[in-house]
Write an enzyme that holds these catalytic residues in place. Structure first.
Site, PDB file in Angstrom:
ATOM      1  N   HIS A  29       0.886  -1.168   0.000  1.00  0.00           N
ATOM      2  CA  HIS A  29       0.000   0.000   0.000  1.00  0.00           C
ATOM      3  C   HIS A  29       0.922   1.215   0.000  1.00  0.00           C
ATOM      4  O   HIS A  29       2.146   1.059  -0.092  1.00  0.00           O
ATOM      5  CB  HIS A  29      -0.964  -0.001   1.192  1.00  0.00           C
ATOM      6  CG  HIS A  29      -0.313   0.058   2.534  1.00  0.00           C
ATOM      7  ND1 HIS A  29       0.561  -0.909   2.995  1.00  0.00           N
ATOM      8  CD2 HIS A  29      -0.374   0.970   3.548  1.00  0.00           C
ATOM      9  CE1 HIS A  29       0.984  -0.599   4.200  1.00  0.00           C
ATOM     10  NE2 HIS A  29       0.453   0.536   4.562  1.00  0.00           N
ATOM     11  N   HIS A  81       1.304   4.013   2.191  1.00  0.00           N
ATOM     12  CA  HIS A  81       1.780   4.773   3.353  1.00  0.00           C
ATOM     13  C   HIS A  81       3.275   5.039   3.163  1.00  0.00           C
ATOM     14  O   HIS A  81       4.003   4.181   2.664  1.00  0.00           O
ATOM     15  CB  HIS A  81       1.568   3.953   4.636  1.00  0.00           C
ATOM     16  CG  HIS A  81       0.294   4.262   5.362  1.00  0.00           C
ATOM     17  ND1 HIS A  81      -0.413   3.305   6.054  1.00  0.00           N
ATOM     18  CD2 HIS A  81      -0.387   5.426   5.534  1.00  0.00           C
ATOM     19  CE1 HIS A  81      -1.482   3.871   6.617  1.00  0.00           C
ATOM     20  NE2 HIS A  81      -1.482   5.161   6.315  1.00  0.00           N
ATOM     21  N   ASP A  90       5.798   4.977   5.028  1.00  0.00           N
ATOM     22  CA  ASP A  90       6.797   4.065   5.593  1.00  0.00           C
ATOM     23  C   ASP A  90       7.031   2.846   4.699  1.00  0.00           C
ATOM     24  O   ASP A  90       7.955   2.076   4.946  1.00  0.00           O
ATOM     25  CB  ASP A  90       6.425   3.624   7.022  1.00  0.00           C
ATOM     26  CG  ASP A  90       5.049   2.984   7.140  1.00  0.00           C
ATOM     27  OD1 ASP A  90       4.086   3.559   6.602  1.00  0.00           O
ATOM     28  OD2 ASP A  90       4.927   1.919   7.783  1.00  0.00           O
ATOM     29  N   HIS A 119      -6.818  -2.790   6.170  1.00  0.00           N
ATOM     30  CA  HIS A 119      -6.002  -1.727   6.788  1.00  0.00           C
ATOM     31  C   HIS A 119      -6.831  -0.439   6.763  1.00  0.00           C
ATOM     32  O   HIS A 119      -6.298   0.654   6.607  1.00  0.00           O
ATOM     33  CB  HIS A 119      -4.710  -1.606   5.982  1.00  0.00           C
ATOM     34  CG  HIS A 119      -3.618  -0.789   6.609  1.00  0.00           C
ATOM     35  ND1 HIS A 119      -3.341  -0.785   7.956  1.00  0.00           N
ATOM     36  CD2 HIS A 119      -2.692   0.053   6.045  1.00  0.00           C
ATOM     37  CE1 HIS A 119      -2.314   0.017   8.188  1.00  0.00           C
ATOM     38  NE2 HIS A 119      -1.902   0.548   7.047  1.00  0.00           N
TER      39      HIS A 119
HETATM   40 ZN   LIG Z   1       3.142   0.588   7.772  1.00  0.00          ZN
HETATM   41 ZN   LIG Z   2       0.094   1.283   6.607  1.00  0.00          ZN
END
Ligand SMILES: [Zn+2]
Ligand SMILES: [Zn+2]
Length: 353
Positions: A110, A112, A114, A206
């Site tokens: 995904h 995000h 990070d 998520h």
């Molecule tokens: Zn993450």
């Molecule tokens: Zn995430």
């Protein structure tokens, strides 16, 4: 006793004096250079005798001295396939002396930050190392936007490198990323094959982040599932049924609750709000163990550790896990290697230096 102390002091003084001698310094510098550059021993990782997983980032968005953000490399059939490229993960790959030219693809779970921060570095550095063509980047809907952005942001530097080193060494047409958008349906969907490697994709939970996915790798009878970011989800269990290795995210909710309280006591309301919000879209270590038990996996490797525990607190991070899963649990550290021998047998866990 006094004599021993005297001897130690004399030896230390001698060593200190030796390090001041230019010839000694030269030898040390040469040895360090060779050690940092020589990756011939890494070729053994690509022998066709195992399916392997290397941890190139074991942390979550939290900062850590010794853990990069999420990154797992699956090694099969002479190449490696990188699932997520969190900030600091290319640095970890370079410190581990991984041969960049052997990259096969990047797969994003995904978007995000990070999970994508080092995507540009993976493209740039593996191209410079000799990657023969564009870098395929797989992901759910949205990957085309992320890849286009990184291609644009690194575009000027690509030009600089070609101008400086020559188009013969750095083929401009190879130095870009090619997004491949995967459709996600119910259950495991085939994503791509590469020789005997079969890669599949599946949706996870998520929320409110959509889409978010996990991946499964099958190679010559051995198998790995990577959860991505998710709550405990029946779809991860279904995808992981009987696999050799499940790499599952893990967040210690008690520690996060204490972080929220600490942020409150320090008058840091924005941090407190974030710590308050994150438990609802991650999985606790005990829940990850439940997933592994219900799926019947051989080894559970917890990664995306929130918060990333220092070594002394790793047992505490896993509180309650051994009650329901006494064996077959490992906590990821950067550089950890899990090998699944093609000849069969238990997973072998070690650490690259
Ligand atoms: Zn993450
Ligand atoms: Zn995430």
């Amino acid at each position: 006793m006094k004599k021993l102390l005297l001897l130690i002091v004399v030896l230390l003084a001698a060593a200190f004096a030796a390090f001041q001698v230019p010839a000694v310094q030269d030898r040390l510098v040469g040895a360090v250079m060779k050690r940092n550059m020589d990756n011939r021993d890494r070729q053994a990782l690509f022998a066709d005798d195992a399916l392997r997983l290397l941890v190139c980032g074991s942390s979550s968005p939290f900062p850590s001295e010794d853990r990069a953000r999420p990154c797992l490399a699956v090694i099969a059939g002479g190449k490696y396939y990188v699932v997520d490229t969190g900030p600091g993960s290319w640095n970890r790959m370079a410190l581990l002396r991984m041969p960049g030219e052997r990259i096969g693809a990047v797969l994003l779970t995904h978007f995000h930050s990070d999970h994508i921060g080092d995507l540009g570095e993976f493209d740039m550095q593996t191209w410079v190392a000799g990657r023969p063509g564009p870098l395929p980047v797989y992901g759910p809907q949205g990957v085309e936007k992320v890849v286009a952005g990184f291609n644009q942001a690194y575009g000027l530097d690509h030009g600089y490198r070609v101008a400086h080193h020559g188009a013969e060494m750095l083929k401009p047409e190879s130095g870009v990323m090619k997004p491949i958008t995967a459709g996600i349906g119910e259950g495991l969907q085939p994503l791509f094959t590469d020789g005997d490697l079969r890669v599949s994709i599946f949706a996870v939970s998520h929320a409110p982040i959509h889409p978010a996915v996990g991946y499964r790798f099958d190679y010559k009878g051995r198998s790995i599932v990577i959860s991505g970011d998710t709550v405990k989800d029946a779809r991860v269990i279904a995808a992981s049924r009987g696999v050799d290795l499940l790499a599952h995210e893990a967040q210690n909710q008690d520690m996060v609750a204490r972080l929220a309280a600490t942020a409150g006591s320090l008058d840091r309301p924005r941090l407190r709000k974030i710590f308050h919000d994150i438990p609802d879209y991650h999985t606790s270590p005990v829940e990850a163990a439940e997933v592994a038990n219900e799926a019947g996996v051989k080894l559970l490797l917890m990664y995306h550790l929130t918060p990333p525990p220092p070594k002394a607190l790793e047992r505490r991070f896993l509180a309650g896990v051994s009650d329901i899963r006494p064996r077959g649990v490992a906590l990821a550290r950067d550089g950890m290697l899990v090998e699944l021998p093609l000849a069969g047998g238990e997973p072998v866990v070690s650490r690259l230096r």
